[in-house]
Design an enzyme around this catalytic site. Structure first.
Site, PDB file in Angstrom:
ATOM      1  N   SER A   1     -68.667  18.158  53.313  1.00 17.85           N
ATOM      2  CA  SER A   1     -68.759  17.251  52.160  1.00 17.85           C
ATOM      3  C   SER A   1     -67.854  16.053  52.428  1.00 17.85           C
ATOM      4  O   SER A   1     -66.900  16.171  53.208  1.00 17.85           O
ATOM      5  CB  SER A   1     -68.268  17.973  50.909  1.00 17.85           C
ATOM      6  OG  SER A   1     -67.992  17.041  49.877  1.00 17.85           O
TER       7      SER A   1
ATOM      8  N   TYR B   1     -62.682  23.817  46.013  1.00 20.14           N
ATOM      9  CA  TYR B   1     -63.797  23.267  46.807  1.00 20.14           C
ATOM     10  C   TYR B   1     -63.255  22.396  47.939  1.00 20.14           C
ATOM     11  O   TYR B   1     -63.658  22.539  49.109  1.00 20.14           O
ATOM     12  CB  TYR B   1     -64.702  22.449  45.884  1.00 20.14           C
ATOM     13  CG  TYR B   1     -65.938  21.853  46.522  1.00 20.14           C
ATOM     14  CD1 TYR B   1     -67.032  22.644  46.857  1.00 20.14           C
ATOM     15  CD2 TYR B   1     -66.027  20.479  46.757  1.00 20.14           C
ATOM     16  CE1 TYR B   1     -68.173  22.093  47.414  1.00 20.14           C
ATOM     17  CE2 TYR B   1     -67.169  19.913  47.311  1.00 20.14           C
ATOM     18  CZ  TYR B   1     -68.231  20.723  47.636  1.00 20.14           C
ATOM     19  OH  TYR B   1     -69.372  20.172  48.186  1.00 20.14           O
TER      20      TYR B   1
HETATM   21  C1  BGC Z   1     -70.166  17.623  45.544  1.00 19.69           C
HETATM   22  C2  BGC Z   1     -70.803  16.902  44.389  1.00 19.69           C
HETATM   23  C3  BGC Z   1     -70.231  15.487  44.261  1.00 19.69           C
HETATM   24  C4  BGC Z   1     -70.331  14.764  45.575  1.00 19.69           C
HETATM   25  C5  BGC Z   1     -69.725  13.360  45.545  1.00 19.69           C
HETATM   26  C6  BGC Z   1     -70.277  16.793  46.785  1.00 19.69           C
HETATM   27  O1  BGC Z   1     -69.608  17.448  47.825  1.00 19.69           O
HETATM   28  O2  BGC Z   1     -70.835  18.856  45.739  1.00 19.69           O
HETATM   29  O3  BGC Z   1     -70.545  17.627  43.203  1.00 19.69           O
HETATM   30  O4  BGC Z   1     -70.939  14.758  43.277  1.00 19.69           O
HETATM   31  O5  BGC Z   1     -69.679  15.523  46.579  1.00 19.69           O
HETATM   32  O6  BGC Z   1     -68.469  13.354  44.971  1.00 19.69           O
END
Ligand code: BGC
Length: 255
Positions: A143, A156
């Site tokens: 991410s 997360y």
């Molecule tokens: C998350 C989303 C978020 C996006 C941008 C992703 O890794 O799962 O919830 O909107 O990042 O911030």
């Protein structure tokens, strides 16, 4: 077709980005092990998309936080298709909470899937490659939040930071075996993980202002980069993160 004769396992492929990756890798010629935990109909939907390309799919249910289920997942994939060549660690969850009120159960749920799961799925896959003396490709779906803070999502972020370092570490350790590992780091993509955000016009608008390309990503935007990394076009690429975020990560502006 870039992946003819290959077999790919895509974790969390019953919906969203994972489903798009499964369909795209099949389009490129790979047979697909479709993994899911709770969304059986979604997995069936993915299977239909894979089969529509003329390739085969095989559905396996597993809780990636439980190592015995991880071993079972990989073993049944190998039993069905004879081997695995490509692993896409896609499954992931997030929980929104102030840091001071995160429960142990929510912390465990996030870290179990996003980090422990990635660790042991990758380990089992690598054991298979080493035992069968074959090279292979690992792609982690990380991410932007492996770099970028995301307040209220600290578990997360911790999991994605961990995935970033796993990618770097394993590039070194697995390189001598001809195994490559890279991460794809999506920004805001239109998927079920974002349902709340997508239904909140104010939040969505504020987010869009931070995305230079002016739109949310689509699962296919992520899948096409994964298809490249899974192919021999990327044979000399390892230990790197590819951001697929419309420019979100580096968009700081003084007002
Ligand atoms: C998350 C989303 C978020 C996006 C941008 C992703 O890794 O799962 O919830 O909107 O990042 O911030």
């Amino acid at each position: 077709m870039k992946l003819e004769g290959k077999v790919a396992l895509v974790t969390g492929s019953s919906q969203g980005i994972g489903q798009a990756i499964a369909a795209r890798l099949a389009q490129e010629g790979a047979d697909i092990v479709i993994d899911y935990r709770s969304h059986r109909e979604g997995a069936e939907e993915t299977l239909a998309k894979v089969e529509a390309t003329g390739r085969s799919g095989f559905i396996v249910k597993a809780d990636l936080g439980v190592v015995s289920e991880v071993r079972q997942l990989i073993e049944s994939g190998i039993q069905h298709f004879g081997k695995l060549d490509i692993l896409v660690n896609n499954a992931g969850i997030e929980k929104n909470a102030d840091f001071w009120s995160v429960s142990e159960a929510d912390y465990d749920a996030v870290l179990n899937v996003n980090l422990k799961g990635v660790f042991f799925v990758t380990q089992t896959f690598v054991q298979h490659l080493i035992e069968t003396k074959r090279t292979g490709k690992i792609i982690n779906i990380s991410s932007v939040h492996e770099e970028l803070p995301f307040p209220h999502f600290t578990s997360y972020c911790a999991s994605k930071g961990g995935v970033k370092m796993m990618t770097r570490n394993l590039a070194i350790e697995l390189g001598p075996f001809g195994i490559t590992i890279n991460s794809v780091a999506p920004g805001a993509i239109e998927t079920p993980i974002n349902t709340k955000l997508l239904n909140d016009p104010e939040k969505l608008d504020a987010l869009l202002k931070n995305i230079p390309l002016g739109r949310l990503g689509k699962p296919q935007d992520v899948a096409s980069v994964v298809a490249f990394l899974a192919s021999s076009d990327a044979d000399y690429v390892t230990g790197t993160t590819f951001f697929v975020d419309g420019g979100l990560l580096w968009n700081y502006q003084e007002q």
